[in-house]
Design a protein around this motif. Structure first.
Motif: not given
Length: 396
Positions: A60-86
């Motif tokens: 809950a206190y991890c700043g870089p984790c929150k940053r990834m929640d706001l950026t990387t994990w919101r990226d449709p390209a990341v989601a599109a690549f992950l869903v069929d593989r993991a």
């Protein structure tokens, strides 16, 4: 010392290569690929779906984790690549202590790719942008490892003469070495960064004063020489402070290392041992604001961070504190504004507690001009109440 993890078996390479070649998934809702289930359930699903598992360890206190929640994990390209593989799940490091111990997680975020049987394939450490995550994930699927990538990044940065890139890549290499159990090599990298690489680099002063000593302390839980190295540097900084040839750097290192070793009471004790007017008292006091505030030593705190300095910091923070990325992200903007107001409120608390009412009121007025929304007013009121000075609050 654990040896470097061997390459995956040929059969696993073939399975992963097949996953890499899988057709691109339909555009997925950003961050919707994380399943609301346990790691054990994710492994069962992965076996049934012929996928691997992504365990995203956060807190809950991890700043870089929150940053990834706001950026990387919101990226449709990341989601599109992950869903069929993991099959991806989040793991709360504070709650899932057995998983943390099983996979030797010491820092956050840590993203671990595992087989359906739970055996680790590879891991990524620290914040990963969309491009970094996708490149590393694809390399993992092709049989690459974090350690090989980390060594290659250091070599590339050093060859190009990129000093900041060298520091960043060597810190990542140290983290990867620590995660692999190569503790002596990790400590050598960490200590070079603390003693040499980051010491005179302005852009990395914050890292040197926070993340870096925390990483060394974490290594010390399983590798005692790391704690001994911190203690050795703490003792040396104290000796210099007690001698005639002391510097601000000595006071800064003394404070950083006390904090890293969880011996924060030593700083105020040394400060109190110096007589009034001793220049060492002033030099050390500037580094002890947080400790003075915590102990409600308001006169000392106000001397450590006088009103003009707090006012200047608030003005600078209000101008640039939330950074260019916040221009397009309301959540990042809110986090930046909250940081600015919190730091100003601490200065106001010190001044109010020290009975410098004129300076406290002036700074309070400035803070409310920067942001006077309900959440900001609540932060300011809370610090005034802590100082026993609710009488200074007015206007809602």
């Amino acid at each position: 010392m654990k040896p470097e993890r061997p390459r995956l078996a040929v059969v696993m390479i073939l399975v992963l290569a097949a996953a890499l070649a899988a057709p691109r998934a339909r555009a997925a809702e950003a961050a919707g690929f994380f399943r609301d289930e346990t790691a054990a359930a994710a492994m069962k699903d992965a076996a049934a779906e012929k996928k691997i598992v992504l365990l995203d360890f956060t807190t809950a206190y991890c700043g870089p984790c929150k940053r990834m929640d706001l950026t990387t994990w919101r990226d449709p390209a990341v989601a599109a690549f992950l869903v069929d593989r993991a099959v991806a799940v989040k793991v709360d490091g504070d709650k899932e202590t057995k998983l943390v111990a099983r996979y030797h997680v010491n820092l956050y975020p840590t993203m671990i790719f595992v087989r359906p049987d739970g055996k680790e394939i590879d891991r990524l450490l620290n914040f990963q942008s969309s491009a970094q995550f996708l490149a590393a994930f694809k390399d993992t699927l092709s049989g690459g490892t974090a350690l090989k990538r980390a060594r290659a990044e250091v070599a590339a940065a050093e060859a190009s003469g990129d000093s900041n890139g060298t520091l960043k890549s060597r810190l990542n290499l140290a983290d990867v070495l620590a995660a692999q159990g190569l503790s002596a090599q990790a400590l050598a990298q960490y200590l070079w960064l603390f003693d040499v690489g980051m010491k005179k680099t302005p852009a990395y002063q914050g890292v040197r004063a926070s993340y870096l000593p925390v990483d060394i302390r974490a290594l010390g839980r399983t590798y005692p020489p790391a704690l001994a190295a911190l203690q050795e540097r703490l003792d040396a900084a104290e000796r210099r402070l007690r001698g005639p040839a002391f510097t601000d750097d000595d006071a800064r290192d003394f404070t950083i290392l006390n904090w890293a070793l969880e011996e924060t009471a030593k700083g105020p004790r040394l400060y109190d041992s110096f007589k009034a007017g001793d220049p060492r008292r002033a030099v050390l006091g500037r580094q002890l604001f947080d400790e003075f505030l915590k102990a409600r030593r308001y006169t000392d705190a106000a001397e450590a961070s006088p009103a003009p300095r707090v006012d200047e910091e608030l003005a600078a923070c209000a101008k640039t504190g939330w950074g260019p990325k916040a221009e397009k992200d309301a959540e990042m903007r809110r986090i930046g504004r909250e940081f600015c107001i919190e730091r100003a409120a601490e200065g106001i608390e010190a001044l109010a507690g020290a009975r410098d009412d004129a300076a406290a009121r002036a700074l309070l007025k400035h803070a409310r001009a920067v942001d006077d929304e309900p959440w900001a007013r609540e932060i300011l009121r809370r610090h005034l109440e802590r100082a026993g000075r609710k009488d200074l609050w007015s206007g809602g």
